[in-house]
Design a protein around this motif. Structure first.
Motif, PDB file in Angstrom:
ATOM      1  N   HIS A  70      -1.267  -9.058  -3.174  1.00  0.00           N
ATOM      2  CA  HIS A  70      -0.243  -8.844  -2.146  1.00  0.00           C
ATOM      3  C   HIS A  70      -0.792  -8.444  -0.776  1.00  0.00           C
ATOM      4  O   HIS A  70      -0.066  -8.497   0.209  1.00  0.00           O
ATOM      5  CB  HIS A  70       0.748  -7.768  -2.600  1.00  0.00           C
ATOM      6  N   GLY A  71      -2.016  -7.979  -0.724  1.00  0.00           N
ATOM      7  CA  GLY A  71      -2.598  -7.594   0.548  1.00  0.00           C
ATOM      8  C   GLY A  71      -2.471  -6.116   0.856  1.00  0.00           C
ATOM      9  O   GLY A  71      -1.775  -5.356   0.175  1.00  0.00           O
ATOM     10  N   LEU A  72      -3.146  -5.725   1.919  1.00  0.00           N
ATOM     11  CA  LEU A  72      -3.287  -4.328   2.320  1.00  0.00           C
ATOM     12  C   LEU A  72      -1.969  -3.671   2.734  1.00  0.00           C
ATOM     13  O   LEU A  72      -1.796  -2.475   2.581  1.00  0.00           O
ATOM     14  CB  LEU A  72      -4.285  -4.258   3.469  1.00  0.00           C
ATOM     15  N   ARG A  73      -1.041  -4.444   3.252  1.00  0.00           N
ATOM     16  CA  ARG A  73       0.197  -3.866   3.786  1.00  0.00           C
ATOM     17  C   ARG A  73       1.320  -3.716   2.757  1.00  0.00           C
ATOM     18  O   ARG A  73       2.395  -3.240   3.090  1.00  0.00           O
ATOM     19  CB  ARG A  73       0.685  -4.692   4.962  1.00  0.00           C
ATOM     20  N   HIS A  74       1.058  -4.098   1.520  1.00  0.00           N
ATOM     21  CA  HIS A  74       2.070  -3.949   0.475  1.00  0.00           C
ATOM     22  C   HIS A  74       2.329  -2.468   0.227  1.00  0.00           C
ATOM     23  O   HIS A  74       1.420  -1.644   0.292  1.00  0.00           O
ATOM     24  CB  HIS A  74       1.586  -4.635  -0.810  1.00  0.00           C
ATOM     25  N   ASP A  75       3.581  -2.118  -0.042  1.00  0.00           N
ATOM     26  CA  ASP A  75       3.960  -0.713  -0.242  1.00  0.00           C
ATOM     27  C   ASP A  75       3.127  -0.025  -1.320  1.00  0.00           C
ATOM     28  O   ASP A  75       2.703   1.120  -1.150  1.00  0.00           O
ATOM     29  CB  ASP A  75       5.448  -0.590  -0.593  1.00  0.00           C
ATOM     30  N   VAL A  76       2.911  -0.701  -2.427  1.00  0.00           N
ATOM     31  CA  VAL A  76       2.141  -0.097  -3.522  1.00  0.00           C
ATOM     32  C   VAL A  76       0.685   0.091  -3.105  1.00  0.00           C
ATOM     33  O   VAL A  76       0.075   1.118  -3.424  1.00  0.00           O
ATOM     34  CB  VAL A  76       2.253  -0.939  -4.812  1.00  0.00           C
ATOM     35  N   ALA A  77       0.125  -0.853  -2.365  1.00  0.00           N
ATOM     36  CA  ALA A  77      -1.251  -0.716  -1.891  1.00  0.00           C
ATOM     37  C   ALA A  77      -1.371   0.475  -0.949  1.00  0.00           C
ATOM     38  O   ALA A  77      -2.325   1.264  -1.039  1.00  0.00           O
ATOM     39  CB  ALA A  77      -1.714  -1.994  -1.201  1.00  0.00           C
TER      40      ALA A  77
END
Length: 72
Positions: free
Chosen positions: A48-55
């Protein structure tokens, strides 16, 4: 079992993996919680990438755990 049925980053699996981390923290196993969370972070980051809420959440908790564990 959940990971076998769905991918490692499905909504249900991510929620379960976050719950496991919280359980490990509450049982006084921050090293195990950090390992579990680091694996979750890497999986979410990859898909999902760095900006995903879980990340974002995982990165913040990992930073907190690093500070706490490194100061022991």
């Amino acid at each position: 079992m959940e990971r076998a049925v769905e991918s490692d980053v499905s909504d249900a699996t991510v929620e379960l993996r976050r719950d496991i981390r919280m359980l490990l923290l509450s049982q006084g196993s921050p090293e195990k919680a950090r390992a579990c969370l680091a694996a979750l972070y890497e999986d979410v980051l990859l898909v999902h990438g760095l900006r995903h809420d879980v990340a974002t959440e995982a990165a913040e908790v990992l930073a907190m755990l690093r500070r706490e564990l490194d100061n022991e």
